[in-house]
Scaffold this motif. Sequence first.
Motif, PDB file in Angstrom:
ATOM      1  N   GLY A 123      71.189  73.784  -1.239  1.00 40.52           N
ATOM      2  CA  GLY A 123      72.727  74.062  -1.144  1.00 40.52           C
ATOM      3  C   GLY A 123      73.566  73.245  -0.355  1.00 40.52           C
ATOM      4  N   ALA A 124      74.674  73.492   0.171  1.00 38.99           N
ATOM      5  CA  ALA A 124      75.657  72.579   0.747  1.00 38.99           C
ATOM      6  C   ALA A 124      76.015  73.132   2.018  1.00 38.99           C
ATOM      7  CB  ALA A 124      76.788  72.146  -0.289  1.00 38.99           C
ATOM      8  N   ILE A 125      76.292  72.277   2.932  1.00 40.63           N
ATOM      9  CA  ILE A 125      76.892  72.542   4.343  1.00 40.63           C
ATOM     10  C   ILE A 125      78.221  71.800   4.564  1.00 40.63           C
ATOM     11  CG2 ILE A 125      76.743  72.894   6.881  1.00 40.63           C
ATOM     12  CD1 ILE A 125      73.833  74.031   6.413  1.00 40.63           C
ATOM     13  N   VAL A 126      79.172  71.977   4.936  1.00 41.45           N
ATOM     14  CA  VAL A 126      80.415  71.327   5.317  1.00 41.45           C
ATOM     15  C   VAL A 126      80.885  71.644   6.564  1.00 41.45           C
ATOM     16  CG1 VAL A 126      82.892  70.492   4.822  1.00 41.45           C
ATOM     17  CG2 VAL A 126      81.315  71.006   3.148  1.00 41.45           C
ATOM     18  N   ASN A 127      80.962  70.714   7.604  1.00 43.12           N
ATOM     19  CA  ASN A 127      81.421  71.057   9.052  1.00 43.12           C
ATOM     20  C   ASN A 127      82.596  70.379   9.278  1.00 43.12           C
ATOM     21  OD1 ASN A 127      79.079  72.203   9.845  1.00 43.12           O
ATOM     22  ND2 ASN A 127      77.869  70.317  10.258  1.00 43.12           N
TER      23      ASN A 127
END
Length: 246
Positions: free
Chosen positions: A131-135
């Motif tokens: 999946g994806a994570i954006v900080n």
Amino acid sequence: MNTSQRPTYCRRVAVIGASGGIGLAIAERLHNDGAQVYGLDFKGLENLPDSITGLSIDMTSPESIVAAVQEIYRLGDGPVDLVNCAGIVEDDVAAIDMPVEQFDAVFAVNIRGVFLSCQAFGRELISRGGGAIVNIASMSGNHVVNFPQKQSAYNSSKAAVVALTRSLAVEWGPLGVRVNALSPGYVDTPLNALKQHMHETWKKDTVIGRFALPSEVAATVAFLLSEDAGYFVGSELLMDGGSSLR
């Protein structure tokens, strides 16, 4: 927006810090693009539209974060992408005068909390194939030192968010989880609206002479979560209106 033109997301997305400002704009944009959105925040969940599921969370508590993750997976199947948008800033305190408790409080939310949420959501993403994570970091982390306000704790914590993002990207990228950071400049939010006396200075320091709109930040987050950003791994996207060029 035509359904066929919508970005492709992991079917569900959790937005931490979703009750107002940038976080709310992100949650609404992702929902409008077709994602099932969970808005997580310490307070202000009544601001969320009915179409977004609100959950209370304490970013400084690993138990609270794990409980929220468990509840989200109880509510539905499939992996959950993550947007980390929660953050606090000290109120214009000179470093020489800052109580260590205030410094620690900023770091507890802005970097410890980001690590804890990445860890809890990342475990689930890895176990489900990716999946994806954006900080959400800040131009203040690595690119400018804000003026005239004094915010050494905030600036340092946001630099740490970028370093954490890169480290997690290297560890988790081979496991299918893309981790990236977005570093906005000054954004037209209710929090910044309280600092009218600084606005002219901030705008003069921006090449295009204005603040970013929350919708512009949200659109960039939507891109980073989408398959169109599939080759972005450990990147920091700077959107500062040219402030760092001054």
